[in-house]
Design a protein around this motif. Sequence first.
Motif, PDB file in Angstrom:
ATOM      1  N   ASP A  47       0.821  -1.216   0.000  1.00  0.00           N
ATOM      2  CA  ASP A  47       0.000   0.000   0.000  1.00  0.00           C
ATOM      3  C   ASP A  47       0.853   1.263   0.000  1.00  0.00           C
ATOM      4  OD1 ASP A  47      -2.593  -1.271   0.160  1.00  0.00           O
ATOM      5  OD2 ASP A  47      -2.092  -1.791   2.232  1.00  0.00           O
ATOM      6  N   ILE A  48       1.891   1.270   0.850  1.00  0.00           N
ATOM      7  CA  ILE A  48       2.712   2.478   1.035  1.00  0.00           C
ATOM      8  C   ILE A  48       4.196   2.119   0.987  1.00  0.00           C
ATOM      9  CG2 ILE A  48       3.220   4.438   2.539  1.00  0.00           C
ATOM     10  CD1 ILE A  48       0.490   3.918   3.889  1.00  0.00           C
ATOM     11  N   LEU A  49       4.922   2.784   0.109  1.00  0.00           N
ATOM     12  CA  LEU A  49       6.381   2.654   0.057  1.00  0.00           C
ATOM     13  C   LEU A  49       6.985   3.952   0.577  1.00  0.00           C
ATOM     14  CD1 LEU A  49       9.053   1.295  -0.735  1.00  0.00           C
ATOM     15  CD2 LEU A  49       8.736   2.236  -3.049  1.00  0.00           C
ATOM     16  N   MET A  50       7.753   3.852   1.667  1.00  0.00           N
ATOM     17  CA  MET A  50       8.350   5.034   2.299  1.00  0.00           C
ATOM     18  C   MET A  50       9.855   4.996   2.049  1.00  0.00           C
ATOM     19  SD  MET A  50       6.119   4.797   5.837  1.00  0.00           S
ATOM     20  CE  MET A  50       6.129   6.556   6.202  1.00  0.00           C
ATOM     21  N   ILE A  51      10.366   6.030   1.381  1.00  0.00           N
ATOM     22  CA  ILE A  51      11.761   6.052   0.953  1.00  0.00           C
ATOM     23  C   ILE A  51      12.558   7.045   1.787  1.00  0.00           C
ATOM     24  CG2 ILE A  51      13.325   6.430  -0.984  1.00  0.00           C
ATOM     25  CD1 ILE A  51      10.950   5.817  -2.852  1.00  0.00           C
ATOM     26  N   ASP A  52      13.550   6.528   2.505  1.00  0.00           N
ATOM     27  CA  ASP A  52      14.479   7.376   3.251  1.00  0.00           C
ATOM     28  C   ASP A  52      15.609   7.790   2.313  1.00  0.00           C
ATOM     29  OD1 ASP A  52      15.553   8.726   5.398  1.00  0.00           O
ATOM     30  OD2 ASP A  52      16.644   6.987   6.170  1.00  0.00           O
ATOM     31  N   THR A  53      16.162   8.949   2.533  1.00  0.00           N
ATOM     32  CA  THR A  53      17.288   9.422   1.715  1.00  0.00           C
ATOM     33  C   THR A  53      18.399   9.921   2.620  1.00  0.00           C
ATOM     34  OG1 THR A  53      16.347  11.652   1.544  1.00  0.00           O
ATOM     35  CG2 THR A  53      15.803  10.083  -0.212  1.00  0.00           C
ATOM     36  N   ALA A  54      19.590  10.019   2.036  1.00  0.00           N
ATOM     37  CA  ALA A  54      20.737  10.493   2.814  1.00  0.00           C
ATOM     38  C   ALA A  54      20.528  11.945   3.212  1.00  0.00           C
ATOM     39  CB  ALA A  54      22.022  10.339   2.007  1.00  0.00           C
ATOM     40  N   GLY A  55      20.956  12.272   4.423  1.00  0.00           N
ATOM     41  CA  GLY A  55      20.871  13.652   4.892  1.00  0.00           C
ATOM     42  C   GLY A  55      21.856  14.508   4.118  1.00  0.00           C
ATOM     43  N   ARG A  56      21.325  15.444   3.384  1.00  0.00           N
ATOM     44  CA  ARG A  56      22.179  16.244   2.502  1.00  0.00           C
ATOM     45  C   ARG A  56      22.254  17.683   2.994  1.00  0.00           C
ATOM     46  NH1 ARG A  56      20.111  12.052  -0.009  1.00  0.00           N
ATOM     47  NH2 ARG A  56      21.116  11.202  -1.875  1.00  0.00           N
ATOM     48  N   LEU A  57      23.456  18.206   3.016  1.00  0.00           N
ATOM     49  CA  LEU A  57      23.616  19.626   3.286  1.00  0.00           C
ATOM     50  C   LEU A  57      23.375  20.367   1.986  1.00  0.00           C
ATOM     51  CD1 LEU A  57      26.802  19.554   5.546  1.00  0.00           C
ATOM     52  CD2 LEU A  57      24.453  19.931   6.255  1.00  0.00           C
ATOM     53  N   GLN A  58      22.695  21.491   2.084  1.00  0.00           N
ATOM     54  CA  GLN A  58      22.323  22.200   0.873  1.00  0.00           C
ATOM     55  C   GLN A  58      23.518  22.738   0.098  1.00  0.00           C
ATOM     56  OE1 GLN A  58      21.488  22.966   3.942  1.00  0.00           O
ATOM     57  NE2 GLN A  58      21.783  25.130   4.420  1.00  0.00           N
ATOM     58  N   ASN A  59      24.699  22.766   0.718  1.00  0.00           N
ATOM     59  CA  ASN A  59      25.885  23.268   0.018  1.00  0.00           C
ATOM     60  C   ASN A  59      26.739  22.139  -0.573  1.00  0.00           C
ATOM     61  OD1 ASN A  59      26.779  22.213   2.398  1.00  0.00           O
ATOM     62  ND2 ASN A  59      28.011  23.997   3.013  1.00  0.00           N
ATOM     63  N   ARG A  60      26.233  20.883  -0.497  1.00  0.00           N
ATOM     64  CA  ARG A  60      26.940  19.752  -1.095  1.00  0.00           C
ATOM     65  C   ARG A  60      26.290  19.422  -2.443  1.00  0.00           C
ATOM     66  NH1 ARG A  60      29.806  16.319   2.364  1.00  0.00           N
ATOM     67  NH2 ARG A  60      30.244  15.132   0.449  1.00  0.00           N
ATOM     68  N   ALA A  61      26.854  19.951  -3.513  1.00  0.00           N
ATOM     69  CA  ALA A  61      26.243  19.841  -4.842  1.00  0.00           C
ATOM     70  C   ALA A  61      26.117  18.394  -5.294  1.00  0.00           C
ATOM     71  CB  ALA A  61      27.060  20.636  -5.856  1.00  0.00           C
ATOM     72  N   GLU A  62      27.151  17.551  -5.005  1.00  0.00           N
ATOM     73  CA  GLU A  62      27.108  16.164  -5.490  1.00  0.00           C
ATOM     74  C   GLU A  62      25.991  15.367  -4.813  1.00  0.00           C
ATOM     75  OE1 GLU A  62      29.878  15.994  -1.925  1.00  0.00           O
ATOM     76  OE2 GLU A  62      29.298  17.409  -3.486  1.00  0.00           O
ATOM     77  N   LEU A  63      25.708  15.659  -3.549  1.00  0.00           N
ATOM     78  CA  LEU A  63      24.645  14.961  -2.836  1.00  0.00           C
ATOM     79  C   LEU A  63      23.264  15.426  -3.313  1.00  0.00           C
ATOM     80  CD1 LEU A  63      26.055  14.847   0.812  1.00  0.00           C
ATOM     81  CD2 LEU A  63      26.023  13.025  -0.895  1.00  0.00           C
ATOM     82  N   MET A  64      23.142  16.701  -3.600  1.00  0.00           N
ATOM     83  CA  MET A  64      21.873  17.208  -4.125  1.00  0.00           C
ATOM     84  C   MET A  64      21.612  16.648  -5.521  1.00  0.00           C
ATOM     85  SD  MET A  64      20.725  18.877  -1.614  1.00  0.00           S
ATOM     86  CE  MET A  64      19.246  19.488  -2.383  1.00  0.00           C
ATOM     87  N   ASP A  65      22.684  16.448  -6.306  1.00  0.00           N
ATOM     88  CA  ASP A  65      22.532  15.829  -7.629  1.00  0.00           C
ATOM     89  C   ASP A  65      22.017  14.398  -7.497  1.00  0.00           C
ATOM     90  OD1 ASP A  65      23.422  18.123  -8.839  1.00  0.00           O
ATOM     91  OD2 ASP A  65      25.497  17.434  -9.115  1.00  0.00           O
ATOM     92  N   GLU A  66      22.507  13.678  -6.493  1.00  0.00           N
ATOM     93  CA  GLU A  66      22.064  12.303  -6.282  1.00  0.00           C
ATOM     94  C   GLU A  66      20.583  12.262  -5.912  1.00  0.00           C
ATOM     95  OE1 GLU A  66      23.022   9.856  -2.696  1.00  0.00           O
ATOM     96  OE2 GLU A  66      24.280   8.757  -4.114  1.00  0.00           O
TER      97      GLU A  66
END
Length: 446
Positions: free
Chosen positions: A323-342
């Motif tokens: 019924d529900i798929l809940m997706i966790d993501t890595a904690g990203r700092l807004q100044n880390r461009a490579e993590l925001m791209d991911e």
Amino acid sequence: MSDKKKRSWLSRLGFKSKEEKLALEASKKAEEDKIIDSKMAEKMAVINAAALKASHQEDTKNSSSEKLPTVNAEKSENKLKTEAAKKKKINQKNKQSVKLTNNSDAHKKLPPKNEGSNKSKDSNIDNEKIDNEKNVLNENGFFKRITAGLSKSTSLMSEQMSSLFNKRKLDNAALNDLEDILIQADLGLDASEKVISSLSKEKFDKEVNELEIKITLGEVISEILTPLESPLTLTNEKPQILLFVGVNGSGKTTTLGKLAKKYSTQGKKVMIAAGDTFRAAAVEQLTVWSDLAGAKIVSGKQGSDAAGLVYDAIDQAKSEGVDILMIDTAGRLQNRAELMDELEKIVRVIKKQDPSAPHHCILVLDATVGQNALMQTNVFKDSAGVTGIIMTKLDGTAKGGVLVALAEKYKLPIHAIGIGEKIEDLENFSAAVFSAALSGTSALVH
């Protein structure tokens, strides 16, 4: 702002203006007096009949030990008068009380017989809606717990207001002092200016006290937040995909776990995707929550491709009728461009599997970071397409006003707030309750 509009947020919590209370009390007293007079007349008729019967039977006493009861009409009449006097005394005491209650039965009028039946029905429906709302607000001590949770935010602001405003004239200097207090409480410049503007129109160059300022503050906060009050709702899409984003330490994984437990308890089939392959303890933390919720968890090795893991999780959720798929993501700092791209890559992968997904992209924010939450919101709303906000840790900070600043600037729906570590401490957001608690006017409502 009209008086009717200004009082609407407090009336939802059972608050009545002085004029409304006096009118209700006068109406109630008139109805009670009619009832008392009617009952006294009925009782006096019974007493007179009993006295007459007793006089006729005086000479025909039963030879057995049983005797017909006799009634002293004079004593009974005096007793009724005493009872009526006591009721009036109680009513007078109730008038002197300054405490307000959420018991709407105390304010109901007796409808006239055979007149205005449609109006009476409409009134009853409105009363039921208000009563239901109050019951929800007070369920499990909800109001008290939020008030306690926001006490750090409220107490500091209240102390400053108390020291500055005690029948002080509201001049430019006083308004500047008040604006400083509100900005320090993280309400933001725009919201603070709205409060100042509202007070200036009504009270400028007049004496003002702390309570008047708090009520105006509550009115402005409610006006900003009420349109954004939006409990998290699910559609019939299966699986319903919820994507959780935010920086490390915001309470994102814990919030996901609490909601998983909630949905599981409601009978939903829940799956959790551990998309945070960056942090070592993330999978372990989610595993604990999945066990508690009775939900299946899909995880990979540390450092593995998060987007690929999410793709596989969606496939499994579809094949298993989740019924529900809940997706966790890595904690990203807004100044880390490579993590925001991911993160953007994860969103693209989700849309390939289901163009309408993610059905909810929830930004989890930590209230303790104050104004930095605005910067985080600005970045995540563009990168991930944030659809709503959950703010946590409101019980551990004096910066609870930042939620008002966020609402005023970004107008994003607010789903829930966190006021503690327990599962039940994640509450659906109520603008009226939050406004009363943050402004310090919660004492007006019991």
